[in-house]
Motif scaffolding. Sequence first.
Motif, PDB file in Angstrom:
ATOM      1  N   LEU A   1     -11.125 -21.902   2.274  1.00  0.00           N
ATOM      2  CA  LEU A   1     -11.326 -22.877   3.344  1.00  0.00           C
ATOM      3  C   LEU A   1     -10.035 -23.269   4.052  1.00  0.00           C
ATOM      4  O   LEU A   1     -10.066 -23.749   5.180  1.00  0.00           O
ATOM      5  CB  LEU A   1     -12.027 -24.123   2.790  1.00  0.00           C
ATOM      6  N   LEU A   2      -8.878 -23.056   3.409  1.00  0.00           N
ATOM      7  CA  LEU A   2      -7.597 -23.446   4.001  1.00  0.00           C
ATOM      8  C   LEU A   2      -6.697 -22.230   4.236  1.00  0.00           C
ATOM      9  O   LEU A   2      -6.718 -21.284   3.451  1.00  0.00           O
ATOM     10  CB  LEU A   2      -6.867 -24.431   3.081  1.00  0.00           C
TER      11      LEU A   2
ATOM     12  N   PRO B   1      -0.315 -21.027   3.000  1.00  0.00           N
ATOM     13  CA  PRO B   1       0.953 -21.549   3.515  1.00  0.00           C
ATOM     14  C   PRO B   1       2.055 -20.499   3.629  1.00  0.00           C
ATOM     15  O   PRO B   1       3.011 -20.689   4.390  1.00  0.00           O
ATOM     16  CB  PRO B   1       1.331 -22.637   2.497  1.00  0.00           C
ATOM     17  N   GLY B   2       1.929 -19.380   2.918  1.00  0.00           N
ATOM     18  CA  GLY B   2       2.945 -18.335   2.984  1.00  0.00           C
ATOM     19  C   GLY B   2       2.765 -17.380   4.151  1.00  0.00           C
ATOM     20  O   GLY B   2       3.631 -16.555   4.423  1.00  0.00           O
ATOM     21  N   ALA B   3       1.651 -17.492   4.854  1.00  0.00           N
ATOM     22  CA  ALA B   3       1.377 -16.595   5.978  1.00  0.00           C
ATOM     23  C   ALA B   3       1.913 -17.211   7.265  1.00  0.00           C
ATOM     24  O   ALA B   3       1.689 -18.391   7.531  1.00  0.00           O
ATOM     25  CB  ALA B   3      -0.122 -16.350   6.114  1.00  0.00           C
ATOM     26  N   VAL B   4       2.614 -16.410   8.050  1.00  0.00           N
ATOM     27  CA  VAL B   4       3.156 -16.914   9.304  1.00  0.00           C
ATOM     28  C   VAL B   4       2.037 -17.183  10.317  1.00  0.00           C
ATOM     29  O   VAL B   4       2.151 -18.071  11.149  1.00  0.00           O
ATOM     30  CB  VAL B   4       4.233 -15.960   9.869  1.00  0.00           C
ATOM     31  N   TYR B   5       0.936 -16.433  10.229  1.00  0.00           N
ATOM     32  CA  TYR B   5      -0.235 -16.645  11.072  1.00  0.00           C
ATOM     33  C   TYR B   5      -1.451 -16.875  10.175  1.00  0.00           C
ATOM     34  O   TYR B   5      -1.531 -16.310   9.095  1.00  0.00           O
ATOM     35  CB  TYR B   5      -0.510 -15.419  11.958  1.00  0.00           C
ATOM     36  N   LYS B   6      -2.414 -17.661  10.649  1.00  0.00           N
ATOM     37  CA  LYS B   6      -3.645 -17.871   9.883  1.00  0.00           C
ATOM     38  C   LYS B   6      -4.443 -16.582   9.777  1.00  0.00           C
ATOM     39  O   LYS B   6      -5.208 -16.392   8.851  1.00  0.00           O
ATOM     40  CB  LYS B   6      -4.515 -18.926  10.544  1.00  0.00           C
TER      41      LYS B   6
ATOM     42  N   ARG C   1      -6.088 -16.801   3.568  1.00  0.00           N
ATOM     43  CA  ARG C   1      -6.453 -18.135   3.101  1.00  0.00           C
ATOM     44  C   ARG C   1      -6.101 -18.304   1.631  1.00  0.00           C
ATOM     45  O   ARG C   1      -5.822 -17.342   0.930  1.00  0.00           O
ATOM     46  CB  ARG C   1      -7.942 -18.354   3.313  1.00  0.00           C
ATOM     47  N   THR C   2      -6.153 -19.531   1.174  1.00  0.00           N
ATOM     48  CA  THR C   2      -5.849 -19.794  -0.233  1.00  0.00           C
ATOM     49  C   THR C   2      -7.103 -19.596  -1.076  1.00  0.00           C
ATOM     50  O   THR C   2      -8.191 -20.035  -0.706  1.00  0.00           O
ATOM     51  CB  THR C   2      -5.302 -21.220  -0.458  1.00  0.00           C
ATOM     52  N   LEU C   3      -6.917 -18.947  -2.179  1.00  0.00           N
ATOM     53  CA  LEU C   3      -7.999 -18.728  -3.132  1.00  0.00           C
ATOM     54  C   LEU C   3      -8.401 -20.053  -3.779  1.00  0.00           C
ATOM     55  O   LEU C   3      -9.574 -20.316  -4.007  1.00  0.00           O
ATOM     56  CB  LEU C   3      -7.528 -17.720  -4.180  1.00  0.00           C
TER      57      LEU C   3
ATOM     58  N   ASP D   1      -2.374 -16.722  -4.965  1.00  0.00           N
ATOM     59  CA  ASP D   1      -3.377 -17.669  -4.471  1.00  0.00           C
ATOM     60  C   ASP D   1      -3.875 -17.227  -3.096  1.00  0.00           C
ATOM     61  O   ASP D   1      -4.032 -18.020  -2.185  1.00  0.00           O
ATOM     62  CB  ASP D   1      -2.795 -19.093  -4.403  1.00  0.00           C
ATOM     63  N   LEU D   2      -4.159 -15.933  -2.961  1.00  0.00           N
ATOM     64  CA  LEU D   2      -4.489 -15.353  -1.663  1.00  0.00           C
ATOM     65  C   LEU D   2      -5.907 -14.798  -1.621  1.00  0.00           C
ATOM     66  O   LEU D   2      -6.315 -14.039  -2.497  1.00  0.00           O
ATOM     67  CB  LEU D   2      -3.503 -14.225  -1.333  1.00  0.00           C
ATOM     68  N   LEU D   3      -6.633 -15.189  -0.594  1.00  0.00           N
ATOM     69  CA  LEU D   3      -7.911 -14.603  -0.245  1.00  0.00           C
ATOM     70  C   LEU D   3      -7.757 -14.074   1.174  1.00  0.00           C
ATOM     71  O   LEU D   3      -7.450 -14.835   2.089  1.00  0.00           O
ATOM     72  CB  LEU D   3      -9.040 -15.636  -0.299  1.00  0.00           C
ATOM     73  N   ALA D   4      -7.924 -12.777   1.364  1.00  0.00           N
ATOM     74  CA  ALA D   4      -7.857 -12.165   2.688  1.00  0.00           C
ATOM     75  C   ALA D   4      -9.258 -11.699   3.058  1.00  0.00           C
ATOM     76  O   ALA D   4      -9.921 -11.018   2.278  1.00  0.00           O
ATOM     77  CB  ALA D   4      -6.883 -10.990   2.684  1.00  0.00           C
TER      78      ALA D   4
END
Length: 167
Positions: A86-87, A90-95, A79-81, A55-58
């Motif tokens: 837009l959000l 949650p698995g990333a330590v930094y935004k 961000r979440t796919l 669920d990852l969008l980079a």
Amino acid sequence: SDCVDGFFSLQYSVEDTTHFFACTLDLLADNRMPYFSQAQLDIPVQDHYVDPSQDLLACLETIPRSPDDTEFDVRIHLRTLSSSGLLPHPGAVYKGIVITDGHWDTKYESTFALAGDLVAYFSWNILCVIRWTTGALLFVSIILLISFAMLEADTAIPELEPRESWT
């Protein structure tokens, strides 16, 4: 644009605003409802990658560091796919991960790639590999490079002979 595991995505700009579009390519498979998403992002995006399994969008953003736009920092937003980017993930330590790249043409000659929980940033003068789930910097090279590729952990790599025997 990016195409991964039956999932297609692209970003495009309209009047300095980045839009993100994503959909599944297997629209009729297994009688499932297709996934379709479109959003206006709050950042200017130069490039992006998706990993639907996480669920990852980079998104890659270049940020001017000098008034004449000759030096840039690079930020990779995680961000979440499912939120269409837009959000924060949650698995990333930094935004986002910020990388300082002193090359004047970074804005146009840089890219990045994902493999599992690793993200690699590449330009003509730097290669950084970072574990996006912890923020740990794993590798930095400031040697002139022509290209690179990210491989999954289970990818077989043939063994090469030592360089002395190449002649």
